[in-house]
Write an enzyme that holds these catalytic residues in place. Structure first.
Site, PDB file in Angstrom:
ATOM      1  N   HIS A  61      32.501  72.831  32.167  1.00 34.75           N
ATOM      2  CA  HIS A  61      31.025  72.807  32.224  1.00 34.75           C
ATOM      3  C   HIS A  61      30.561  73.418  33.543  1.00 34.75           C
ATOM      4  O   HIS A  61      30.523  72.740  34.577  1.00 34.75           O
ATOM      5  CB  HIS A  61      30.509  71.368  32.086  1.00 34.75           C
ATOM      6  CG  HIS A  61      29.021  71.268  31.955  1.00 34.75           C
ATOM      7  ND1 HIS A  61      28.401  70.379  31.112  1.00 34.75           N
ATOM      8  CD2 HIS A  61      28.012  71.938  32.552  1.00 34.75           C
ATOM      9  CE1 HIS A  61      27.077  70.515  31.193  1.00 34.75           C
ATOM     10  NE2 HIS A  61      26.820  71.454  32.076  1.00 34.75           N
ATOM     11  N   HIS A 180      24.208  68.408  25.547  1.00 36.79           N
ATOM     12  CA  HIS A 180      23.409  67.876  26.663  1.00 36.79           C
ATOM     13  C   HIS A 180      22.490  66.841  26.011  1.00 36.79           C
ATOM     14  O   HIS A 180      21.635  67.193  25.206  1.00 36.79           O
ATOM     15  CB  HIS A 180      22.615  69.017  27.297  1.00 36.79           C
ATOM     16  CG  HIS A 180      21.578  68.586  28.288  1.00 36.79           C
ATOM     17  ND1 HIS A 180      21.676  68.850  29.630  1.00 36.79           N
ATOM     18  CD2 HIS A 180      20.408  67.911  28.125  1.00 36.79           C
ATOM     19  CE1 HIS A 180      20.611  68.362  30.255  1.00 36.79           C
ATOM     20  NE2 HIS A 180      19.818  67.789  29.366  1.00 36.79           N
ATOM     21  N   ASN A 279      20.613  66.732  36.819  1.00 31.33           N
ATOM     22  CA  ASN A 279      20.389  66.188  35.490  1.00 31.33           C
ATOM     23  C   ASN A 279      21.723  66.093  34.739  1.00 31.33           C
ATOM     24  O   ASN A 279      22.397  67.101  34.607  1.00 31.33           O
ATOM     25  CB  ASN A 279      19.436  67.110  34.726  1.00 31.33           C
ATOM     26  CG  ASN A 279      18.892  66.451  33.472  1.00 31.33           C
ATOM     27  OD1 ASN A 279      19.094  65.266  33.255  1.00 31.33           O
ATOM     28  ND2 ASN A 279      18.237  67.232  32.635  1.00 31.33           N
ATOM     29  N   ASP A 306      29.985  70.576  36.349  1.00 33.31           N
ATOM     30  CA  ASP A 306      28.579  70.942  36.108  1.00 33.31           C
ATOM     31  C   ASP A 306      28.047  71.740  37.301  1.00 33.31           C
ATOM     32  O   ASP A 306      26.910  71.536  37.747  1.00 33.31           O
ATOM     33  CB  ASP A 306      27.711  69.705  35.818  1.00 33.31           C
ATOM     34  CG  ASP A 306      26.315  70.074  35.297  1.00 33.31           C
ATOM     35  OD1 ASP A 306      26.077  71.265  35.029  1.00 33.31           O
ATOM     36  OD2 ASP A 306      25.475  69.162  35.183  1.00 33.31           O
TER      37      ASP A 306
HETATM   38  N1  LIG Z   1      22.893  69.745  35.508  1.00 31.02           N
HETATM   39  C1  LIG Z   1      21.810  70.188  36.079  1.00 31.02           C
HETATM   40  O1  LIG Z   1      21.183  69.462  36.848  1.00 31.02           O
HETATM   41  N2  LIG Z   1      21.361  71.427  35.856  1.00 31.02           N
HETATM   42  C2  LIG Z   1      21.909  72.404  34.981  1.00 31.02           C
HETATM   43  C3  LIG Z   1      21.626  72.145  33.540  1.00 31.02           C
HETATM   44  C4  LIG Z   1      22.507  71.119  32.903  1.00 31.02           C
HETATM   45  O2  LIG Z   1      23.750  71.138  33.037  1.00 31.02           O
HETATM   46  O3  LIG Z   1      21.988  70.281  32.174  1.00 31.02           O
HETATM   47  C5  LIG Z   1      21.359  73.762  35.385  1.00 31.02           C
HETATM   48  O4  LIG Z   1      21.439  74.708  34.620  1.00 31.02           O
HETATM   49  O5  LIG Z   1      20.902  73.880  36.544  1.00 31.02           O
HETATM   50 ZN   LIG Z   2      23.375  69.604  30.879  1.00 29.28          ZN
END
Ligand SMILES: NC(=O)N[C@@H](CC(=O)O)C(=O)O
Ligand SMILES: [Zn+2]
Length: 425
Positions: A61, A180, A279, A306
Protein backbone atom coordinates in the site's frame (compact mmCIF):
# COMPACT_ATOMS: atom_id res chain seq x y z
CA UNK A 1 29.77 -11.80 -12.55
CA UNK A 2 27.75 -12.43 -9.44
CA UNK A 3 27.81 -11.04 -5.94
CA UNK A 4 28.79 -12.99 -2.83
CA UNK A 5 27.21 -11.58 0.30
CA UNK A 6 29.41 -12.89 3.08
CA UNK A 7 28.75 -13.26 6.81
CA UNK A 8 25.09 -12.32 6.80
CA UNK A 9 22.78 -13.17 9.69
CA UNK A 10 19.75 -15.00 8.34
CA UNK A 11 16.81 -15.60 10.63
CA UNK A 12 15.10 -18.97 10.23
CA UNK A 13 11.60 -20.22 10.98
CA UNK A 14 12.32 -20.86 14.66
CA UNK A 15 13.75 -17.33 15.03
CA UNK A 16 17.38 -18.45 15.28
CA UNK A 17 20.02 -16.43 13.47
CA UNK A 18 22.60 -18.30 11.42
CA UNK A 19 25.60 -16.88 9.60
CA UNK A 20 25.30 -17.54 5.87
CA UNK A 21 27.05 -16.62 2.63
CA UNK A 22 24.82 -16.02 -0.35
CA UNK A 23 25.76 -16.01 -4.02
CA UNK A 24 23.53 -13.93 -6.23
CA UNK A 25 23.85 -14.41 -9.97
CA UNK A 26 21.63 -13.81 -13.00
CA UNK A 27 19.03 -12.11 -10.82
CA UNK A 28 18.47 -15.15 -8.61
CA UNK A 29 19.86 -16.64 -5.42
CA UNK A 30 22.33 -19.15 -6.78
CA UNK A 31 23.88 -20.59 -3.61
CA UNK A 32 23.47 -20.40 0.14
CA UNK A 33 26.53 -21.57 2.08
CA UNK A 34 27.38 -21.94 5.75
CA UNK A 35 30.64 -22.28 7.65
CA UNK A 36 33.92 -20.83 6.41
CA UNK A 37 33.65 -18.01 3.88
CA UNK A 38 33.75 -19.41 0.32
CA UNK A 39 36.23 -18.50 -2.41
CA UNK A 40 34.77 -15.41 -4.05
CA UNK A 41 37.19 -15.26 -7.01
CA UNK A 42 35.49 -13.95 -10.15
CA UNK A 43 32.67 -12.32 -8.16
CA UNK A 44 32.08 -9.11 -6.26
CA UNK A 45 32.17 -9.71 -2.52
CA UNK A 46 30.17 -7.74 0.02
CA UNK A 47 30.99 -8.39 3.66
CA UNK A 48 27.73 -8.10 5.60
CA UNK A 49 29.69 -8.16 8.89
CA UNK A 50 26.90 -9.94 10.69
CA UNK A 51 24.12 -7.66 9.59
CA UNK A 52 20.66 -9.17 9.16
CA UNK A 53 19.80 -10.36 5.64
CA UNK A 54 16.10 -10.61 4.79
CA UNK A 55 14.12 -11.13 1.61
CA UNK A 56 13.51 -7.71 0.02
CA UNK A 57 10.71 -6.03 1.95
CA UNK A 58 7.27 -5.90 0.28
CA UNK A 59 4.85 -2.99 0.73
CA UNK A 60 1.34 -3.53 -0.63
CA UNK A 61 0.00 0.00 0.00
CA UNK A 62 1.95 3.00 -1.30
CA UNK A 63 1.30 6.27 -3.10
CA UNK A 64 3.81 7.20 -5.81
CA UNK A 65 1.75 10.21 -6.99
CA UNK A 66 2.67 9.89 -10.65
CA UNK A 67 0.98 10.83 -12.94
CA UNK A 68 -0.36 14.18 -11.85
CA UNK A 69 1.11 15.00 -8.45
CA UNK A 70 4.81 15.05 -9.29
CA UNK A 71 5.38 17.87 -6.82
CA UNK A 72 4.61 15.37 -4.02
CA UNK A 73 6.54 12.35 -5.38
CA UNK A 74 7.49 10.66 -8.64
CA UNK A 75 8.06 7.05 -9.55
CA UNK A 76 11.79 7.89 -9.62
CA UNK A 77 11.86 9.42 -6.12
CA UNK A 78 9.26 7.09 -4.62
CA UNK A 79 11.11 3.95 -5.67
CA UNK A 80 14.38 5.42 -4.32
CA UNK A 81 12.66 6.09 -1.03
CA UNK A 82 11.36 2.50 -1.07
CA UNK A 83 14.84 1.11 -1.78
CA UNK A 84 16.32 3.22 1.03
CA UNK A 85 13.68 1.73 3.33
CA UNK A 86 14.66 -1.81 2.27
CA UNK A 87 11.67 -2.43 -0.01
CA UNK A 88 12.08 -4.22 -3.35
CA UNK A 89 8.42 -4.73 -4.27
CA UNK A 90 5.77 -2.05 -3.82
CA UNK A 91 2.13 -1.90 -4.88
CA UNK A 92 0.98 1.58 -5.86
CA UNK A 93 -2.44 3.05 -5.31
CA UNK A 94 -4.44 4.47 -8.22
CA UNK A 95 -5.47 7.84 -6.70
CA UNK A 96 -3.22 9.73 -9.10
CA UNK A 97 -4.34 12.31 -11.69
CA UNK A 98 -5.63 10.89 -13.93
CA UNK A 99 -6.51 7.98 -11.66
CA UNK A 100 -5.39 4.53 -12.78
CA UNK A 101 -8.73 3.51 -14.31
CA UNK A 102 -7.69 2.88 -17.92
CA UNK A 103 -5.27 0.61 -19.74
CA UNK A 104 -3.34 3.71 -20.89
CA UNK A 105 -2.66 4.88 -17.34
CA UNK A 106 -1.63 1.38 -16.22
CA UNK A 107 0.81 1.27 -19.14
CA UNK A 108 2.08 4.76 -18.30
CA UNK A 109 2.88 3.72 -14.73
CA UNK A 110 4.46 0.42 -15.75
CA UNK A 111 6.60 2.13 -18.43
CA UNK A 112 7.76 4.82 -16.01
CA UNK A 113 8.54 2.18 -13.40
CA UNK A 114 10.57 0.25 -15.97
CA UNK A 115 12.59 3.26 -17.17
CA UNK A 116 12.83 5.44 -14.04
CA UNK A 117 12.01 3.16 -11.11
CA UNK A 118 14.61 1.18 -9.18
CA UNK A 119 12.36 -1.32 -7.41
CA UNK A 120 9.47 -3.49 -8.64
CA UNK A 121 6.21 -1.54 -8.96
CA UNK A 122 2.87 -3.38 -9.04
CA UNK A 123 -0.08 -1.12 -9.85
CA UNK A 124 -3.61 -1.38 -8.55
CA UNK A 125 -6.46 -0.27 -10.80
CA UNK A 126 -9.56 1.63 -9.70
CA UNK A 127 -12.81 -0.07 -8.79
CA UNK A 128 -14.85 2.82 -10.21
CA UNK A 129 -14.15 5.32 -12.96
CA UNK A 130 -12.41 8.39 -11.54
CA UNK A 131 -12.91 6.85 -8.07
CA UNK A 132 -16.32 8.51 -8.11
CA UNK A 133 -18.24 5.41 -7.08
CA UNK A 134 -20.66 5.63 -10.01
CA UNK A 135 -19.49 3.19 -12.67
CA UNK A 136 -17.17 0.17 -12.56
CA UNK A 137 -13.95 0.27 -14.55
CA UNK A 138 -13.18 -2.40 -17.16
CA UNK A 139 -11.82 -5.07 -14.80
CA UNK A 140 -10.84 -7.47 -17.60
CA UNK A 141 -8.91 -4.85 -19.56
CA UNK A 142 -7.14 -3.56 -16.45
CA UNK A 143 -6.20 -7.11 -15.46
CA UNK A 144 -4.78 -7.77 -18.92
CA UNK A 145 -2.81 -4.50 -18.66
CA UNK A 146 -1.17 -5.72 -15.46
CA UNK A 147 -3.02 -4.50 -12.36
CA UNK A 148 -2.86 -6.82 -9.35
CA UNK A 149 -6.23 -5.87 -7.85
CA UNK A 150 -8.87 -3.17 -7.66
CA UNK A 151 -9.25 -0.36 -5.13
CA UNK A 152 -10.59 3.18 -4.87
CA UNK A 153 -8.06 3.92 -2.14
CA UNK A 154 -8.29 7.43 -0.79
CA UNK A 155 -12.06 7.10 -0.67
CA UNK A 156 -14.55 4.42 0.32
CA UNK A 157 -16.97 2.90 -2.18
CA UNK A 158 -20.14 4.38 -0.73
CA UNK A 159 -22.74 2.24 -2.49
CA UNK A 160 -23.16 -1.31 -1.21
CA UNK A 161 -24.59 -2.37 -4.57
CA UNK A 162 -21.56 -0.94 -6.40
CA UNK A 163 -19.22 -2.82 -4.05
CA UNK A 164 -21.20 -6.03 -4.48
CA UNK A 165 -21.04 -5.73 -8.28
CA UNK A 166 -17.30 -5.03 -8.07
CA UNK A 167 -16.73 -8.07 -5.87
CA UNK A 168 -18.80 -10.37 -8.05
CA UNK A 169 -16.87 -9.29 -11.14
CA UNK A 170 -13.46 -9.52 -9.41
CA UNK A 171 -14.33 -12.98 -8.03
CA UNK A 172 -15.28 -14.21 -11.51
CA UNK A 173 -11.79 -13.39 -12.81
CA UNK A 174 -9.85 -14.43 -9.72
CA UNK A 175 -8.82 -10.94 -8.64
CA UNK A 176 -8.93 -9.28 -5.20
CA UNK A 177 -10.80 -6.18 -4.02
CA UNK A 178 -8.72 -3.92 -1.78
CA UNK A 179 -10.85 -1.55 0.27
CA UNK A 180 -10.32 1.85 1.82
CA UNK A 181 -13.11 1.60 4.40
CA UNK A 182 -14.82 4.87 5.13
CA UNK A 183 -18.47 5.89 5.26
CA UNK A 184 -18.55 9.55 4.23
CA UNK A 185 -21.79 10.32 6.02
CA UNK A 186 -20.06 9.73 9.38
CA UNK A 187 -16.95 11.78 8.68
CA UNK A 188 -18.12 15.28 7.72
CA UNK A 189 -14.81 16.99 7.18
CA UNK A 190 -13.13 16.09 10.48
CA UNK A 191 -9.31 15.93 10.55
CA UNK A 192 -8.63 13.76 13.60
CA UNK A 193 -10.19 10.82 15.37
CA UNK A 194 -12.94 11.08 17.95
CA UNK A 195 -10.94 10.90 21.18
CA UNK A 196 -8.92 12.79 23.74
CA UNK A 197 -7.16 15.10 21.27
CA UNK A 198 -10.40 16.13 19.54
CA UNK A 199 -12.12 16.72 22.92
CA UNK A 200 -9.25 18.80 24.35
CA UNK A 201 -9.11 20.96 21.24
CA UNK A 202 -12.84 21.25 20.67
CA UNK A 203 -12.61 19.52 17.29
CA UNK A 204 -15.14 17.33 15.58
CA UNK A 205 -13.80 13.81 15.43
CA UNK A 206 -13.83 10.96 12.91
CA UNK A 207 -15.65 8.07 14.67
CA UNK A 208 -14.43 4.47 14.57
CA UNK A 209 -17.70 3.39 12.96
CA UNK A 210 -16.90 5.32 9.79
CA UNK A 211 -14.27 2.63 9.10
CA UNK A 212 -15.85 -0.40 10.74
CA UNK A 213 -19.25 -0.04 9.06
CA UNK A 214 -17.60 -0.59 5.70
CA UNK A 215 -15.55 -3.49 7.04
CA UNK A 216 -18.72 -5.18 8.32
CA UNK A 217 -20.70 -4.46 5.17
CA UNK A 218 -17.92 -5.65 2.89
CA UNK A 219 -17.34 -8.85 4.86
CA UNK A 220 -20.97 -9.79 4.23
CA UNK A 221 -20.61 -8.90 0.55
CA UNK A 222 -17.38 -10.90 0.33
CA UNK A 223 -19.19 -13.88 1.83
CA UNK A 224 -21.99 -13.51 -0.71
CA UNK A 225 -19.67 -13.15 -3.71
CA UNK A 226 -16.72 -15.35 -2.70
CA UNK A 227 -14.17 -12.65 -3.58
CA UNK A 228 -10.80 -12.23 -1.88
CA UNK A 229 -11.47 -9.07 0.11
CA UNK A 230 -8.50 -7.16 1.55
CA UNK A 231 -9.00 -4.40 4.13
CA UNK A 232 -6.69 -1.39 3.87
CA UNK A 233 -4.99 0.30 6.85
CA UNK A 234 -7.05 -1.17 9.72
CA UNK A 235 -7.13 1.27 12.63
CA UNK A 236 -10.04 0.41 14.94
CA UNK A 237 -10.81 -2.17 17.57
CA UNK A 238 -14.20 -2.76 15.91
CA UNK A 239 -12.63 -3.56 12.52
CA UNK A 240 -10.23 -6.04 14.12
CA UNK A 241 -13.12 -7.75 15.87
CA UNK A 242 -15.18 -7.99 12.65
CA UNK A 243 -12.25 -9.37 10.63
CA UNK A 244 -11.42 -11.92 13.34
CA UNK A 245 -15.01 -13.10 13.33
CA UNK A 246 -15.13 -13.28 9.51
CA UNK A 247 -11.96 -15.38 9.41
CA UNK A 248 -13.49 -17.81 11.92
CA UNK A 249 -16.33 -18.25 9.44
CA UNK A 250 -13.93 -19.01 6.61
CA UNK A 251 -14.70 -15.83 4.69
CA UNK A 252 -11.84 -14.89 2.37
CA UNK A 253 -10.78 -11.70 4.10
CA UNK A 254 -7.24 -10.41 4.66
CA UNK A 255 -6.05 -7.18 6.25
CA UNK A 256 -3.15 -4.78 6.64
CA UNK A 257 -2.01 -2.32 9.29
CA UNK A 258 0.44 0.60 9.18
CA UNK A 259 3.33 1.18 11.63
CA UNK A 260 1.79 4.46 12.85
CA UNK A 261 -1.44 2.74 13.87
CA UNK A 262 0.61 0.24 15.91
CA UNK A 263 2.79 2.86 17.59
CA UNK A 264 0.87 6.13 17.95
CA UNK A 265 -2.51 7.06 19.40
CA UNK A 266 -4.41 10.36 19.19
CA UNK A 267 -3.09 11.12 22.68
CA UNK A 268 0.42 11.43 21.25
CA UNK A 269 -0.51 14.27 18.88
CA UNK A 270 1.54 17.21 20.16
CA UNK A 271 -0.60 20.00 18.72
CA UNK A 272 -2.14 21.26 15.54
CA UNK A 273 0.61 19.85 13.35
CA UNK A 274 -0.53 18.28 10.06
CA UNK A 275 2.38 15.82 10.10
CA UNK A 276 0.11 13.95 12.51
CA UNK A 277 -2.84 13.98 10.12
CA UNK A 278 -3.49 10.84 8.14
CA UNK A 279 -6.44 8.75 7.04
CA UNK A 280 -7.47 6.70 8.91
CA UNK A 281 -6.53 8.99 11.80
CA UNK A 282 -4.58 8.02 14.91
CA UNK A 283 -7.13 6.36 17.18
CA UNK A 284 -7.31 5.74 20.92
CA UNK A 285 -4.72 3.68 22.87
CA UNK A 286 -7.35 0.92 23.08
CA UNK A 287 -7.53 0.78 19.26
CA UNK A 288 -3.73 0.67 19.04
CA UNK A 289 -3.73 -2.29 21.43
CA UNK A 290 -6.43 -4.05 19.39
CA UNK A 291 -4.40 -3.60 16.17
CA UNK A 292 -1.30 -5.04 17.86
CA UNK A 293 -3.29 -8.03 19.13
CA UNK A 294 -4.88 -8.46 15.71
CA UNK A 295 -1.48 -8.57 14.06
CA UNK A 296 -0.17 -11.01 16.66
CA UNK A 297 -3.05 -13.49 16.35
CA UNK A 298 -3.11 -13.35 12.53
CA UNK A 299 -6.37 -11.42 12.20
CA UNK A 300 -4.29 -8.74 10.49
CA UNK A 301 -2.07 -10.46 7.95
CA UNK A 302 0.51 -7.91 6.95
CA UNK A 303 2.21 -4.58 7.58
CA UNK A 304 2.11 -1.83 4.93
CA UNK A 305 3.40 1.75 5.10
CA UNK A 306 0.63 3.67 3.27
CA UNK A 307 3.53 5.91 2.16
CA UNK A 308 1.59 9.10 1.39
CA UNK A 309 3.92 11.99 0.53
CA UNK A 310 2.67 15.57 0.40
CA UNK A 311 4.61 18.79 -0.12
CA UNK A 312 5.69 20.99 2.77
CA UNK A 313 3.50 23.79 1.44
CA UNK A 314 0.43 21.50 1.52
CA UNK A 315 1.14 20.29 5.04
CA UNK A 316 1.74 23.87 6.21
CA UNK A 317 -1.93 24.62 5.57
CA UNK A 318 -2.58 23.31 9.07
CA UNK A 319 -4.51 20.47 10.68
CA UNK A 320 -7.89 21.44 9.23
CA UNK A 321 -6.87 22.11 5.63
CA UNK A 322 -3.78 19.99 4.93
CA UNK A 323 -4.25 16.73 3.01
CA UNK A 324 -4.24 13.44 4.93
CA UNK A 325 -1.13 11.26 4.81
CA UNK A 326 2.41 10.65 6.07
CA UNK A 327 5.49 9.17 4.40
CA UNK A 328 6.42 5.68 5.46
CA UNK A 329 9.06 3.81 3.48
CA UNK A 330 12.17 5.11 5.20
CA UNK A 331 11.07 4.62 8.80
CA UNK A 332 8.85 1.51 8.71
CA UNK A 333 11.32 -1.25 9.56
CA UNK A 334 13.37 0.73 12.13
CA UNK A 335 10.17 1.86 13.91
CA UNK A 336 8.75 -1.64 14.25
CA UNK A 337 12.10 -3.21 15.04
CA UNK A 338 12.88 -0.69 17.78
CA UNK A 339 9.40 -0.62 19.29
CA UNK A 340 8.51 -4.32 19.21
CA UNK A 341 11.52 -6.54 18.45
CA UNK A 342 14.32 -4.79 20.35
CA UNK A 343 12.03 -4.70 23.41
CA UNK A 344 11.38 -8.44 23.20
CA UNK A 345 7.65 -8.20 22.45
CA UNK A 346 7.87 -9.72 18.96
CA UNK A 347 10.37 -12.11 17.46
CA UNK A 348 12.49 -10.85 14.60
CA UNK A 349 11.06 -13.64 12.45
CA UNK A 350 7.51 -12.41 13.10
CA UNK A 351 8.30 -8.88 11.93
CA UNK A 352 10.25 -10.02 8.88
CA UNK A 353 7.46 -12.40 7.82
CA UNK A 354 4.81 -9.66 8.12
CA UNK A 355 6.85 -7.56 5.67
CA UNK A 356 8.06 -10.24 3.22
CA UNK A 357 6.65 -13.76 3.10
CA UNK A 358 3.10 -12.95 4.19
CA UNK A 359 2.38 -10.04 1.80
CA UNK A 360 3.60 -12.31 -1.02
CA UNK A 361 1.31 -15.11 0.16
CA UNK A 362 -1.73 -12.88 0.62
CA UNK A 363 -1.43 -11.55 -2.94
CA UNK A 364 -0.09 -14.73 -4.59
CA UNK A 365 3.25 -13.14 -5.52
CA UNK A 366 6.45 -15.13 -6.11
CA UNK A 367 8.75 -12.88 -3.99
CA UNK A 368 9.49 -12.61 -0.28
CA UNK A 369 11.66 -15.76 -0.07
CA UNK A 370 15.29 -16.23 0.80
CA UNK A 371 16.05 -19.57 -0.86
CA UNK A 372 18.05 -20.98 -3.76
CA UNK A 373 16.30 -20.29 -7.05
CA UNK A 374 14.26 -17.38 -5.68
CA UNK A 375 14.59 -13.87 -7.11
CA UNK A 376 17.61 -12.13 -5.61
CA UNK A 377 15.60 -9.46 -3.81
CA UNK A 378 17.52 -8.95 -0.59
CA UNK A 379 17.82 -6.38 2.17
CA UNK A 380 20.72 -6.03 4.57
CA UNK A 381 19.75 -4.42 7.87
CA UNK A 382 21.92 -2.97 10.63
CA UNK A 383 20.29 -3.92 13.93
CA UNK A 384 22.93 -2.26 16.10
CA UNK A 385 23.47 1.36 15.09
CA UNK A 386 21.09 3.85 16.68
CA UNK A 387 20.23 6.90 14.60
CA UNK A 388 17.62 9.64 14.81
CA UNK A 389 14.98 10.03 12.09
CA UNK A 390 16.03 12.99 9.94
CA UNK A 391 13.54 13.83 7.17
CA UNK A 392 16.23 15.92 5.43
CA UNK A 393 17.94 12.61 4.58
CA UNK A 394 14.84 11.05 2.97
CA UNK A 395 15.06 10.02 -0.67
CA UNK A 396 11.34 10.75 -0.87
CA UNK A 397 10.20 14.22 -1.85
CA UNK A 398 7.89 14.02 1.17
CA UNK A 399 9.13 15.16 4.59
CA UNK A 400 5.75 14.68 6.24
CA UNK A 401 6.41 12.38 9.16
CA UNK A 402 5.46 12.54 12.85
CA UNK A 403 8.61 10.57 13.73
CA UNK A 404 11.24 13.30 13.30
CA UNK A 405 13.99 12.90 15.89
CA UNK A 406 12.94 9.42 17.04
CA UNK A 407 16.05 7.40 17.91
CA UNK A 408 15.79 4.04 16.17
CA UNK A 409 17.74 0.89 15.38
CA UNK A 410 17.20 -1.48 12.47
CA UNK A 411 18.21 0.74 9.57
CA UNK A 412 18.45 -0.83 6.11
CA UNK A 413 22.05 -0.69 4.87
CA UNK A 414 21.85 -2.27 1.41
CA UNK A 415 19.01 -3.18 -0.94
CA UNK A 416 19.32 -5.62 -3.84
CA UNK A 417 16.60 -6.09 -6.44
CA UNK A 418 16.90 -8.96 -8.92
CA UNK A 419 20.60 -9.24 -8.17
CA UNK A 420 21.43 -5.55 -8.59
CA UNK A 421 22.40 -3.25 -5.74
CA UNK A 422 19.72 -0.53 -5.97
CA UNK A 423 20.59 1.28 -2.76
CA UNK A 424 23.46 1.25 -0.31
CA UNK A 425 24.11 3.33 2.77
N1 LIG B 1 -3.64 7.60 3.92
C1 LIG B 1 -3.73 8.88 3.73
O1 LIG B 1 -3.82 9.64 4.69
N2 LIG B 1 -3.71 9.41 2.50
C2 LIG B 1 -3.65 8.71 1.26
C3 LIG B 1 -4.94 8.08 0.86
C4 LIG B 1 -5.24 6.78 1.55
O2 LIG B 1 -4.39 5.87 1.63
O3 LIG B 1 -6.37 6.60 1.97
C5 LIG B 1 -3.21 9.70 0.19
O4 LIG B 1 -3.36 9.43 -0.99
O5 LIG B 1 -2.61 10.73 0.56
ZN1 LIG C 1 -6.71 4.61 2.07
Amino acid sequence: MGIWILNAAVVTADNTQTTKHILVEGGIIEKIAEGAAPDTAGHTAIDAQGKLLTPGLIDMHVHLREPGFEHKETIATGTRSAARGGFTTIACMPNTRPVIDTVETVKYVLDKAETEGIVRVLPYGCITKNELGRELTDFDALKAAGVIGYTDDGVGVQSAQMMKDAMAKAASIGMPIIAHCEDNTLVEGAAVSEGEFARKNGLKGIPNESEAIHVGRDILLAEATGVHYHVCHVSTEQSVRLIRHAKQFGIKVTAEVCPHHLILSDEDIPGMDANWKMNPPLRTPRDVQACIEGLLDGTIDIVVTDHAPHSEEEKARGMALAPFGIVGFETAFPLLYTKFVATGQWTLQFLVDKMTKLPAEVFGLPWGKLEVGAAADLTLIDLETEKAVDPAEFASKGRNTPFTGWKLKGWPALTIMEGKVVWSE
